[in-house]
Design an enzyme around this catalytic site. Structure first.
Site, PDB file in Angstrom:
ATOM      1  N   CYS A 115      23.361  64.605  45.299  1.00  0.00           N
ATOM      2  CA  CYS A 115      23.655  65.766  44.967  1.00  0.00           C
ATOM      3  C   CYS A 115      24.955  65.735  44.352  1.00  0.00           C
ATOM      4  CB  CYS A 115      23.897  67.065  46.296  1.00  0.00           C
ATOM      5  SG  CYS A 115      23.032  66.710  47.918  1.00  0.00           S
ATOM      6  N   GLU A 142      42.453  33.737  38.913  1.00  0.00           N
ATOM      7  CA  GLU A 142      42.113  34.195  39.971  1.00  0.00           C
ATOM      8  C   GLU A 142      41.316  35.237  39.420  1.00  0.00           C
ATOM      9  OE1 GLU A 142      45.204  38.322  40.113  1.00  0.00           O
ATOM     10  OE2 GLU A 142      46.107  35.864  40.996  1.00  0.00           O
ATOM     11  N   CYS A 143      39.955  34.942  39.106  1.00  0.00           N
ATOM     12  CA  CYS A 143      38.833  35.351  38.443  1.00  0.00           C
ATOM     13  C   CYS A 143      38.214  36.106  39.988  1.00  0.00           C
ATOM     14  CB  CYS A 143      37.970  34.614  37.671  1.00  0.00           C
ATOM     15  SG  CYS A 143      38.570  33.641  36.070  1.00  0.00           S
ATOM     16  N   GLY A 144      37.476  37.184  39.973  1.00  0.00           N
ATOM     17  CA  GLY A 144      36.166  37.845  40.891  1.00  0.00           C
ATOM     18  C   GLY A 144      35.489  37.791  40.575  1.00  0.00           C
ATOM     19  N   ARG A 145      35.630  38.741  39.235  1.00  0.00           N
ATOM     20  CA  ARG A 145      34.546  39.640  38.425  1.00  0.00           C
ATOM     21  C   ARG A 145      33.607  38.717  38.191  1.00  0.00           C
ATOM     22  NH1 ARG A 145      33.259  44.514  36.424  1.00  0.00           N
ATOM     23  NH2 ARG A 145      35.893  44.915  36.571  1.00  0.00           N
ATOM     24  N   TYR A 161      32.182  44.499  42.498  1.00  0.00           N
ATOM     25  CA  TYR A 161      32.580  45.702  41.981  1.00  0.00           C
ATOM     26  C   TYR A 161      31.270  46.806  42.415  1.00  0.00           C
ATOM     27  CZ  TYR A 161      36.950  43.839  40.285  1.00  0.00           C
ATOM     28  OH  TYR A 161      38.056  42.465  40.450  1.00  0.00           O
TER      29      TYR A 161
END
Length: 398
Positions: free
Chosen positions: A345, A267-270, A374
């Site tokens: 700021c 289950e890869c995302g990046r 991300y």
């Protein structure tokens, strides 16, 4: 920078607002994901972890290519179902509410990853009330040891999964409760691993561990979810995870699993989406304070929080813009090491530190690479109520 992205930038330079956008190359995305999925051996399936980027256009591009989506909330599940009612979905996350569990079962998720004994009871209660059978994997927080990676999800105190020493109780509970069918285990133990050999060793460690559990608990594991954890090297873009090496070594590891283990999930995302995205911002000012050269841009960590979250200096390139319509002097640096900061700021609004540049001026544009994962998803968008960036999708797949 490719021609299409260059045109997107040039069309916006000199406009009413400074340039500030996320650009996603969907052709780059689909080519990469097709290559990854095609190299997987039988029994292996690649799910996309939506937490990396849940933009609808990306999801629609990915849906025909991956085995399905991995979600970690009811909101992500709703986004997945908006893309397709029949897309396989697996549901993880360490703190699911009863309402999310009910949503998952009513919307026909493929399986749930249970993270505690109490969660097993909650799944059972909802499934029994709905007259459903919930297929479940037990997520286990293994003792390790594991390869070095940016984030450890197991092998140390974290909120993820069931402690390995409590597994006998969890297995017994899953077998005993009505409305639950125990299909196997989920063993996502680390994040952003950059070593293909180490990832193969990790998968084989999972295999040996699961075989031991099969003997200990007298069960047959049908599904092993090995999680994601394959990383992106932001420090050196030329030294990335060697997927080709991993794919060559994967069949030998998979073939050693027993035949009754019908499915090994990733289950890869990046790793799937990072490289398709760019964060593009215009330089508003340049100043020097206490011996440090600062480049101030429209945007910052409220759009792209990844660098400060992971405490790294994110790679970027300078796109020169020759036009300078102002009558004011144009600040400029040459052969300098610059710290790139945003418009917030807070001194923590930093995108890159001590980054070498041959030349940068107010009015130039910075393009941060590998911003597809991300970035926007984990950022505090409305802090100080600055404008949101534009999101642009391009390529034939768009």
């Amino acid at each position: 920078m490719d021609e299409k992205l260059s045109k997107l930038v040039q069309d916006r330079v000199g406009g009413a607002q400074p340039v500030c956008l996320f650009a996603y190359d969907l052709d780059r995305l689909t080519e990469h994901v097709r290559t990854v999925v095609a190299s997987l051996p039988p029994r292996c399936r690649m799910f996309y972890a939506m937490k990396a980027n849940s933009g609808e256009r990306l999801l629609r591009a990915l849906a025909p290519l991956v085995a399905g989506f991995e979600v970690a909330s009811g909101g992500e599940l709703a986004k997945a179902r908006a893309v397709g009612g029949q897309i396989p979905v697996i549901f993880g996350g360490p703190a699911k509410t009863p309402a999310e569990i009910e949503q998952a079962l009513r919307q026909d998720v493929t399986r749930l990853h249970a993270e505690s004994v109490l969660e097993l009871h909650r799944i059972s209660e909802v499934a029994t009330r709905l007259g459903r059978i919930a297929e479940v994997l037990l997520r286990v927080n293994l003792a390790g040891p594991f390869p070095t990676a940016t984030l450890a999800m197991a092998g140390r105190p974290t909120q993820f999964g069931i402690a390995e020493e409590l597994l006998p109780e969890a297995v017994d509970t899953a077998r005993r409760l009505p409305g639950i069918r125990l299909a196997g285990f989920h063993l996502h133990s680390l994040s952003n691993n950059l070593s293909a050999p180490a990832h193969l060793e990790l998968l084989d460690f999972y295999r040996r561990t699961v075989r031991q559990w099969e003997r200990e608990f007298r069960l047959e594991v049908e599904v092993l979810n090995a999680g994601g954890g394959i990383g992106v090297n932001y420090a050196d873009l030329d030294e990335q995870f060697d997927w080709a090496h991993f794919a060559r070594g994967l069949p030998a590891v998979v073939d050693a699993f027993p035949e009754h283990c019908r499915e090994i999930d990733f289950e890869c995302g990046r790793y799937l989406v990072a490289d398709c995205g760019r964060y593009v911002v215009e330089v508003l000012d340049i100043k020097r304070n206490h011996g440090v050269d600062f480049v101030l841009v429209r945007g910052g960590t409220h759009h792209f929080r990844l660098p400060v979250s992971w405490q790294h200096s994110h790679p970027f390139t300078v796109v020169p813009v020759e036009d300078w319509p102002s009558s004011a002097p144009r600040p400029e640096l040459r052969d300098a090491a610059v710290t790139v900061v945003g418009e917030l700021c807070t001194p923590k609004d930093v995108l890159a530190r001590e980054a070498p540049v041959s030349r940068v001026r107010a009015g130039d544009v910075l393009v941060f690479s590998h911003a597809g994962a991300y970035g926007w998803e984990i950022s505090h968008h409305d802090f100080l109520s600055h404008p949101h960036p534009e999101h642009v999708y391009y390529g034939d797949s768009a």
